[in-house]
Design a protein around this motif. Structure first.
Motif, PDB file in Angstrom:
ATOM      1  N   VAL A 175      35.129  41.407  42.986  1.00 57.89           N
ATOM      2  CA  VAL A 175      36.041  42.483  42.591  1.00 57.89           C
ATOM      3  C   VAL A 175      36.518  42.273  41.153  1.00 57.89           C
ATOM      4  CG1 VAL A 175      38.273  43.555  43.093  1.00 57.89           C
ATOM      5  CG2 VAL A 175      36.766  42.866  44.971  1.00 57.89           C
ATOM      6  N   ALA A 176      36.776  41.015  40.779  1.00 59.92           N
ATOM      7  CA  ALA A 176      37.225  40.738  39.411  1.00 59.92           C
ATOM      8  C   ALA A 176      36.192  41.188  38.389  1.00 59.92           C
ATOM      9  CB  ALA A 176      37.510  39.243  39.243  1.00 59.92           C
ATOM     10  N   ARG A 177      34.915  41.008  38.703  1.00 56.81           N
ATOM     11  CA  ARG A 177      33.858  41.437  37.774  1.00 56.81           C
ATOM     12  C   ARG A 177      33.749  42.954  37.746  1.00 56.81           C
ATOM     13  NH1 ARG A 177      28.713  38.174  35.977  1.00 56.81           N
ATOM     14  NH2 ARG A 177      30.521  36.997  35.273  1.00 56.81           N
ATOM     15  N   ALA A 178      33.953  43.612  38.892  1.00 57.15           N
ATOM     16  CA  ALA A 178      33.929  45.073  38.920  1.00 57.15           C
ATOM     17  C   ALA A 178      35.041  45.647  38.052  1.00 57.15           C
ATOM     18  CB  ALA A 178      34.056  45.566  40.356  1.00 57.15           C
ATOM     19  N   LEU A 179      36.234  45.054  38.125  1.00 60.16           N
ATOM     20  CA  LEU A 179      37.340  45.520  37.297  1.00 60.16           C
ATOM     21  C   LEU A 179      37.069  45.256  35.821  1.00 60.16           C
ATOM     22  CD1 LEU A 179      40.403  44.558  39.482  1.00 60.16           C
ATOM     23  CD2 LEU A 179      39.895  46.820  38.591  1.00 60.16           C
ATOM     24  N   ARG A 180      36.439  44.119  35.533  1.00 60.92           N
ATOM     25  CA  ARG A 180      36.070  43.842  34.147  1.00 60.92           C
ATOM     26  C   ARG A 180      35.112  44.914  33.626  1.00 60.92           C
ATOM     27  NH1 ARG A 180      32.297  38.676  32.493  1.00 60.92           N
ATOM     28  NH2 ARG A 180      31.754  39.355  30.396  1.00 60.92           N
ATOM     29  N   ALA A 181      34.154  45.313  34.458  1.00 63.59           N
ATOM     30  CA  ALA A 181      33.201  46.344  34.047  1.00 63.59           C
ATOM     31  C   ALA A 181      33.912  47.671  33.797  1.00 63.59           C
ATOM     32  CB  ALA A 181      32.120  46.515  35.115  1.00 63.59           C
ATOM     33  N   PHE A 182      34.914  47.980  34.622  1.00 62.46           N
ATOM     34  CA  PHE A 182      35.660  49.216  34.412  1.00 62.46           C
ATOM     35  C   PHE A 182      36.404  49.180  33.089  1.00 62.46           C
ATOM     36  CE2 PHE A 182      39.686  51.467  34.640  1.00 62.46           C
ATOM     37  CZ  PHE A 182      39.254  52.753  34.903  1.00 62.46           C
ATOM     38  N   ARG A 183      37.071  48.069  32.800  1.00 65.56           N
ATOM     39  CA  ARG A 183      37.812  47.960  31.543  1.00 65.56           C
ATOM     40  C   ARG A 183      36.865  48.009  30.352  1.00 65.56           C
ATOM     41  NH1 ARG A 183      39.918  43.161  34.082  1.00 65.56           N
ATOM     42  NH2 ARG A 183      41.687  43.683  35.422  1.00 65.56           N
ATOM     43  N   THR A 184      35.702  47.363  30.488  1.00 66.33           N
ATOM     44  CA  THR A 184      34.730  47.372  29.396  1.00 66.33           C
ATOM     45  C   THR A 184      34.266  48.795  29.107  1.00 66.33           C
ATOM     46  OG1 THR A 184      33.980  45.134  29.934  1.00 66.33           O
ATOM     47  CG2 THR A 184      32.487  46.507  28.633  1.00 66.33           C
ATOM     48  N   GLY A 185      34.005  49.563  30.165  1.00 62.00           N
ATOM     49  CA  GLY A 185      33.613  50.957  29.969  1.00 62.00           C
ATOM     50  C   GLY A 185      34.704  51.757  29.286  1.00 62.00           C
ATOM     51  N   ALA A 186      35.957  51.533  29.696  1.00 59.59           N
ATOM     52  CA  ALA A 186      37.073  52.240  29.069  1.00 59.59           C
ATOM     53  C   ALA A 186      37.209  51.843  27.604  1.00 59.59           C
ATOM     54  CB  ALA A 186      38.370  51.936  29.824  1.00 59.59           C
ATOM     55  N   HIS A 187      36.990  50.562  27.294  1.00 65.20           N
ATOM     56  CA  HIS A 187      37.096  50.105  25.908  1.00 65.20           C
ATOM     57  C   HIS A 187      35.969  50.685  25.056  1.00 65.20           C
ATOM     58  CE1 HIS A 187      36.913  46.985  22.622  1.00 65.20           C
ATOM     59  NE2 HIS A 187      38.179  47.353  22.590  1.00 65.20           N
ATOM     60  N   GLU A 188      34.770  50.788  25.617  1.00 68.81           N
ATOM     61  CA  GLU A 188      33.658  51.380  24.867  1.00 68.81           C
ATOM     62  C   GLU A 188      33.922  52.848  24.561  1.00 68.81           C
ATOM     63  OE1 GLU A 188      30.360  50.540  27.381  1.00 68.81           O
ATOM     64  OE2 GLU A 188      30.084  48.486  26.625  1.00 68.81           O
TER      65      GLU A 188
END
Length: 433
Positions: free
Chosen positions: A355-368
Motif C-alpha cells: 500500500v505504501a508503494r501504491a500511495l507513492r505512485a499516486f503522489r508521483t503522478g500528482a507531482h508529474e
C-alpha cells in the motif's frame, strides 16, 4: 485593476470545499525515547539498533527549559548506514506555518505554503542527508517508517530531499521518492515501530454519508457491504461474517477541535468509537481508509488522567486494523475520489504491491501533473492579476500529500470480487444497509 489575493484565495477555498480548522492545542514536553523495536518478524535485541534494511525515524518533542519555544528533534536507524543520533537545533522549533491544514480559505496562497515547506526542508539537513545515504545504500528497495510523537502536523510526505548528483540521486519530495509509512503505537502506548506485515484480503465494508454516495462507484465490481447508516455500520464492525473483510472505508465528514467531545467522524465522537471493540478488525486485520476531513490529526488530551495524542488513527489501529489511510486536512471531493480510485486499481492489479508503494505512485503522478502544469507559480501573472489557475495546480498537489498511511511499509491489500481480467465476478455490491 489587480485582484485582492485574499479574496481570490477565499473563493478558491470555497470552490475546493474546504473548512477552516481550529488552532492546535499546545503539546507539552516529555515524550519518551529509546531503541526502536521490531518492524519485521525477526526478534530484535532491545539493546542494539535493529539490523534490517528498513529506515526508521523517530521524532519527539523537545523543550530545553521552561519558557523556551516548543521544539522537536529526530533520531534514525538503518542497516548499512551509521545511525543518526538525536538531533535538534534552531531549525527544529515548532513550525506553525507548514501544516497542510493551512491550505484553507483566508490562509496564505498555496504556493506560499509550499515554499514554506521547502524552506523548512532546508533546515532539516542532518535528516535529509541521512535519508540520502540510505537511498544510496538500498536504492529503490528502501522503505522508511516515521514515528512522529510531536503532534506538530509535520508534513513528512512533502519533506524535500536535495539531489545527490555524485550518487546519482534525484531530489524531490520524500513521499514521491521513497516508500513511506507512518506509525503510532496505539496498542502498547509506547514508541515501538510496527512488528508485523499485514496482508488483508476480502470484501469492502463501507459507510457513505449522503454527500459522498458517489464514492461507492469506486468499488463497483468488488464484493461490497455498503451502509448509509452509521449505527448499522458500527454494528457490522462487531459482526463476524463468514467472509473476510479486506478494506473498511468511510466516506464522510470529520471535525477537529480542542475538546475531545468535539472530535468527530460521521457525527460520532472519538469516545464513542473508543467504546467499540471492532472485533472484525482484530479478526481480519483490515486496512482502514478514512476519507474524512482531519481524520489523521491528533489531539493531546489528559482529561481522564492519562496524557497522550488521541485520534481516529489511534482507535482503529488499537482495535486491530492492519493499517490506516487518513487525511491531514480538508481534501476536495474530486481529488479524494481520484485517490481512492487510483489506490483501489493499483493495489488490486497486483495484490503483492505494498500500500505504501501504491500511495507513492499516486503522489508521483500528482507531482508529474503539477510540473506539467508549470510547477510553483508566482502569485501574479504578466497582466498583474492573481494567478488563480496556478494556485489551483499547487492546491491539487497539496491534496495528494495530505493522505497519510499508517502501517508496515510492506503491508498489502487484496480485494475480492473481480475476475483476473478486471471485470466483475460474483455478486459485487450487496444491498445497502
Amino acid at each position: 485593476m489587480r485582484d485582492d489575493p485574499r479574496n481570490v484565495i477565499r473563493r478558491l477555498g470555497r470552490l475546493a470545499g474546504q473548512a477552516l480548522p481550529v488552532p492546535r492545542a499546545a503539546v507539552p514536553a516529555g515524550a519518551r525515547t529509546g531503541t526502536p523495536q521490531g518492524l519485521g518478524a525477526v526478534a530484535v535485541d532491545a539493546g542494539q539498533a535493529p539490523g534490517t534494511r528498513y529506515a526508521r525515524v523517530r521524532v519527539r518533542r523537545h523543550r530545553s527549559s521552561p519558557g523556551l519555544p516548543e521544539a522537536y528533534g529526530f533520531e534514525a536507524w538503518c542497516h548499512g548506514v551509521a545511525p543518526l543520533p538525536y538531533t535538534s537545533g534552531d531549525g527544529q522549533r515548532r513550525p506553525a506555518a507548514i501544516s497542510l491544514g493551512n491550505a484553507r480559505p483566508g490562509g496564505e496562497p498555496p504556493s506560499e505554503l509550499l515554499r514554506s515547506i521547502r524552506r523548512w526542508s532546508q533546515n532539516q539537513g542532518p535528516l535529509t542527508g541521512w535519508i540520502n545515504r540510505c537511498r544510496q545504500v538500498h536504492g529503490d528497495s528502501l522503505q522508511l517508517v516515521v514515528l512522529d510523537q510531536t503532534g506538530f502536523d509535520l508534513p513528512w510526505e512533502a519533506l524535500t530531499l536535495p539531489p545527490a548528483p555524485e550518487a546519482g540521486l534525484p531530489g524531490g519530495m520524500l513521499g514521491t521518492l521513497v516508500d513511506l509509512a507512518r506509525w503510532f503505537d496505539a496498542v502498547r502506548g509506547g514508541d515501538d515501530f510496527p512488528t508485523g506485515v499485514a496482508a488483508p484480503a476480502g470484501a469492502v465494508l463501507g459507510y457513505f454519508h449522503p454527500d459522498m454516495r458517489a464514492d461507492r462507484e469506486v468499488f463497483h465490481g468488488y464484493e461490497h457491504r455498503p451502509h448509509s447508516g452509521i449505527v448499522s455500520f458500527l454494528r457490522s464492525l462487531d459482526e463476524h461474517t463468514a467472509d473476510p473483510t479486506g478494506l473498511v472505508y468511510m466516506g464522510c465528514h470529520g471535525t477537529f477541535d480542542q475538546e475531545l467531545s468535539k472530535l468527530t467522524l460521521a457525527d460520532v465522537t472519538w469516545a464513542e468509537y473508543h467504546d467499540h471493540g471492532m472485533s472484525l478488525l482484530g479478526r481480519d486485520g483490515s486496512l482502514v481508509c478514512l476519507n474524512a476531513c482531519h481524520s489523521g490529526r491528533f489531539l493531546d488530551h489528559d482529561g481522564d488522567g492519562r496524557q497522550y495524542l488521541r485520534g481516529f488513527t489511534e482507535v482503529f489501529l488499537g482495535n486491530g486494523a492492519g493499517g490506516c489511510i487518513v487525511t491531514a486536512g480538508k481534501v476536495g471531493d474530486a481529488e479524494a475520489r481520484e485517490l481512492i480510485r487510483g489506490l483501489v486499481e493499483t493495489v488490486t492489479a497486483d495484490p503483492a504491491r505494498p500500500v505504501a508503494r501504491a500511495l507513492r505512485a499516486f503522489r508521483t503522478g500528482a507531482h508529474e501533473r503539477f510540473l506539467a502544469e508549470g510547477g510553483v507559480p508566482l502569485m501574479v501573472t504578466d497582466d498583474g492579476t492573481f494567478d488563480e489557475r496556478g494556485q489551483r495546480n499547487v492546491l491539487r498537489l497539496l491534496y495528494s500529500l495530505m493522505f497519510q498511511y499508517y502501517g508496515h511499509p510492506l503491508s498489502t491489500l487484496h480485494l475480492t470480487g473481480r475476475s483476473p481480467d478486471g471485470g466483475p465476478r460474483g455478486g459485487g455490491a450487496r444491498g445497502e444497509r
